[in-house]
Design a protein around this motif. Structure first.
Motif, PDB file in Angstrom:
ATOM      1  N   TRP A  65      17.114  -0.951  -9.100  1.00  0.00           N
ATOM      2  CA  TRP A  65      17.478  -0.974  -7.686  1.00  0.00           C
ATOM      3  C   TRP A  65      16.621  -0.009  -6.864  1.00  0.00           C
ATOM      4  N   GLY A  66      15.771   0.736  -7.545  1.00  0.00           N
ATOM      5  CA  GLY A  66      14.966   1.726  -6.842  1.00  0.00           C
ATOM      6  C   GLY A  66      13.492   1.537  -7.084  1.00  0.00           C
ATOM      7  N   ARG A  67      12.945   2.362  -7.953  1.00  0.00           N
ATOM      8  CA  ARG A  67      11.489   2.424  -8.065  1.00  0.00           C
ATOM      9  C   ARG A  67      10.858   1.197  -8.697  1.00  0.00           C
ATOM     10  N   THR A  68      11.585   0.442  -9.534  1.00  0.00           N
ATOM     11  CA  THR A  68      10.947  -0.721 -10.171  1.00  0.00           C
ATOM     12  C   THR A  68      11.251  -2.030  -9.449  1.00  0.00           C
ATOM     13  N   GLU A  69      12.131  -1.998  -8.440  1.00  0.00           N
ATOM     14  CA  GLU A  69      12.388  -3.140  -7.546  1.00  0.00           C
ATOM     15  C   GLU A  69      12.641  -4.447  -8.295  1.00  0.00           C
ATOM     16  N   ASP A 112      25.472  -7.069 -18.212  1.00  0.00           N
ATOM     17  CA  ASP A 112      25.135  -5.771 -17.614  1.00  0.00           C
ATOM     18  C   ASP A 112      23.642  -5.664 -17.328  1.00  0.00           C
ATOM     19  N   ARG A 113      22.823  -6.198 -18.227  1.00  0.00           N
ATOM     20  CA  ARG A 113      21.367  -6.116 -18.055  1.00  0.00           C
ATOM     21  C   ARG A 113      20.853  -7.066 -16.968  1.00  0.00           C
ATOM     22  N   MET A 114      21.707  -7.954 -16.489  1.00  0.00           N
ATOM     23  CA  MET A 114      21.318  -8.826 -15.388  1.00  0.00           C
ATOM     24  C   MET A 114      21.432  -8.126 -14.033  1.00  0.00           C
ATOM     25  N   LEU A 115      21.845  -6.857 -14.047  1.00  0.00           N
ATOM     26  CA  LEU A 115      21.952  -6.100 -12.800  1.00  0.00           C
ATOM     27  C   LEU A 115      20.643  -6.119 -12.025  1.00  0.00           C
ATOM     28  N   SER A 116      19.533  -6.148 -12.745  1.00  0.00           N
ATOM     29  CA  SER A 116      18.226  -6.129 -12.073  1.00  0.00           C
ATOM     30  C   SER A 116      17.972  -7.398 -11.260  1.00  0.00           C
ATOM     31  N   MET A 117      18.774  -8.440 -11.492  1.00  0.00           N
ATOM     32  CA  MET A 117      18.644  -9.673 -10.713  1.00  0.00           C
ATOM     33  C   MET A 117      19.441  -9.597  -9.410  1.00  0.00           C
ATOM     34  N   MET A 118      20.218  -8.524  -9.259  1.00  0.00           N
ATOM     35  CA  MET A 118      20.996  -8.321  -8.041  1.00  0.00           C
ATOM     36  C   MET A 118      20.203  -7.485  -7.036  1.00  0.00           C
ATOM     37  N   ARG A 119      20.421  -7.762  -5.764  1.00  0.00           N
ATOM     38  CA  ARG A 119      19.756  -6.973  -4.725  1.00  0.00           C
ATOM     39  C   ARG A 119      20.298  -5.538  -4.724  1.00  0.00           C
ATOM     40  N   THR A 120      19.470  -4.608  -4.309  1.00  0.00           N
ATOM     41  CA  THR A 120      19.857  -3.204  -4.256  1.00  0.00           C
ATOM     42  C   THR A 120      21.049  -3.011  -3.328  1.00  0.00           C
ATOM     43  N   ILE A 136      21.836 -12.039  -4.756  1.00  0.00           N
ATOM     44  CA  ILE A 136      20.972 -12.305  -5.901  1.00  0.00           C
ATOM     45  C   ILE A 136      19.514 -12.344  -5.464  1.00  0.00           C
ATOM     46  N   ARG A 137      18.668 -11.595  -6.151  1.00  0.00           N
ATOM     47  CA  ARG A 137      17.237 -11.581  -5.830  1.00  0.00           C
ATOM     48  C   ARG A 137      16.623 -12.958  -6.109  1.00  0.00           C
ATOM     49  N   ASN A 138      15.740 -13.382  -5.263  1.00  0.00           N
ATOM     50  CA  ASN A 138      14.949 -14.604  -5.476  1.00  0.00           C
ATOM     51  C   ASN A 138      15.840 -15.819  -5.751  1.00  0.00           C
ATOM     52  N   ARG A 139      16.997 -15.860  -5.131  1.00  0.00           N
ATOM     53  CA  ARG A 139      17.927 -16.971  -5.368  1.00  0.00           C
ATOM     54  C   ARG A 139      17.407 -18.240  -4.718  1.00  0.00           C
ATOM     55  N   ARG A 140      17.431 -19.337  -5.496  1.00  0.00           N
ATOM     56  CA  ARG A 140      17.080 -20.654  -4.973  1.00  0.00           C
ATOM     57  C   ARG A 140      18.365 -21.424  -4.697  1.00  0.00           C
ATOM     58  N   GLU A 141      18.497 -21.937  -3.509  1.00  0.00           N
ATOM     59  CA  GLU A 141      19.729 -22.612  -3.110  1.00  0.00           C
ATOM     60  C   GLU A 141      20.052 -23.793  -4.008  1.00  0.00           C
ATOM     61  N   GLU A 142      19.017 -24.449  -4.532  1.00  0.00           N
ATOM     62  CA  GLU A 142      19.247 -25.645  -5.332  1.00  0.00           C
ATOM     63  C   GLU A 142      19.628 -25.330  -6.783  1.00  0.00           C
ATOM     64  N   GLN A 143      19.503 -24.076  -7.200  1.00  0.00           N
ATOM     65  CA  GLN A 143      19.838 -23.719  -8.576  1.00  0.00           C
ATOM     66  C   GLN A 143      21.355 -23.758  -8.767  1.00  0.00           C
TER      67      GLN A 143
END
Length: 252
Positions: A65-69, A112-120, A136-143
């Motif tokens: 959520w910080g330095r590695t975005e 828990d490791r999917m946290l990186s897929m969530m926005r900060t 959700i980061r990079n979420r595609r509406e059609e997914q």
């Protein structure tokens, strides 16, 4: 979406969270649903057993959520590879039995490791009751995200409240499809083969419907959640089931 030979090929990833891997009765339902989903649609499907992956627990550093975005600092396991597969998929299907009113431990470590897929998180409240708390980061509406879970209870009301609330927070209420299957273990172990075949067919039909409509109606979901046995019959079968357990019959 991948284009091959001039035709659009969709991708599906099925994440099997059962510790019993291929012996999972829940996976039988997931396979039936996927078979229906693929019947008239070209879909490249990949099944992954979570318990066979190298997944280290989240260390709670919040670097993603910080330095590695969005990237996890743990780089020597399988998470980034699986994340890439999830991001590329048109259908993400999670399949596992209910464990103590939640997900199996291996699935929780993975989640828990999917946290990186969530926005900060920056203190903002959810936009509305349908929104993911974090986004959700990079979420595609059609997914499409589908949860398939079984339990030994006769009813899915109440026993799934805590699990579904977690998915509401992660995905946003209404942004995923929850297919819940009561009494499945007993049906799989003690039901007749012909009855099990008939039972699984309704999930195959649901997959066909999902492929066409991109969702299941509330009526369809309620029909899928109907227990296969009456209360009286189920009590008799449970007595037999627990007797069988003494002989080491312990598939989920």
């Amino acid at each position: 979406m991948i284009v091959m030979g001039g035709k659009n090929i969709k991708k599906a990833i099925i994440l099997n969270g059962s510790p019993k891997k291929e012996n999972s009765s829940t996976l039988q339902v997931a396979r039936a649903f996927v078979n229906g989903l693929c019947e008239n649609t070209q879909i490249d499907c990949e099944y992954l057993n979570i318990s066979e992956l190298n997944v280290k627990p989240c260390c709670g550093c919040l670097s993603c959520w910080g330095r590695t975005e969005g990237s996890c600092i743990i780089s020597d396991d399988d998470i980034e590879t699986v994340k890439d597969k999830i991001l590329a998929a048109d259908y993400v299907i999670e399949s596992f039995p209910l464990y103590f009113f939640g997900m199996p431990g291996t699935m929780k470590v993975f989640t828990d490791r999917m946290l990186s897929m969530m926005r900060t998180y920056n203190g903002r409240p959810p936009e509305n009751s349908q929104a993911s708390v974090h986004g959700i980061r990079n979420r595609r509406e059609e997914q499409k995200f589908i949860l398939i879970s079984s339990c030994a209870y006769s009813d899915t009301e109440f026993v799934y409240d805590s699990l579904l609330k977690q998915y509401d927070f992660i995905c946003g209420k209404g942004n995923y499809t929850a297919i819940l299957c009561p009494q499945l273990f007993t049906m799989s172990k003690l039901g007749t083969p012909s009855r099990l075949t008939r039972y699984l067919k309704k999930f195959e039909d649901a997959g066909r419907s999902f492929a066409v409509n991109g969702k299941l109606t509330e009526e369809e979901l309620q029909a899928l959640a109907q227990p296969p046995f009456s209360e009286e019959t189920y009590r008799v079968l449970l007595d037999k089931f627990w007797e069988n357990q003494k002989n080491g019959d312990d598939n989920d």
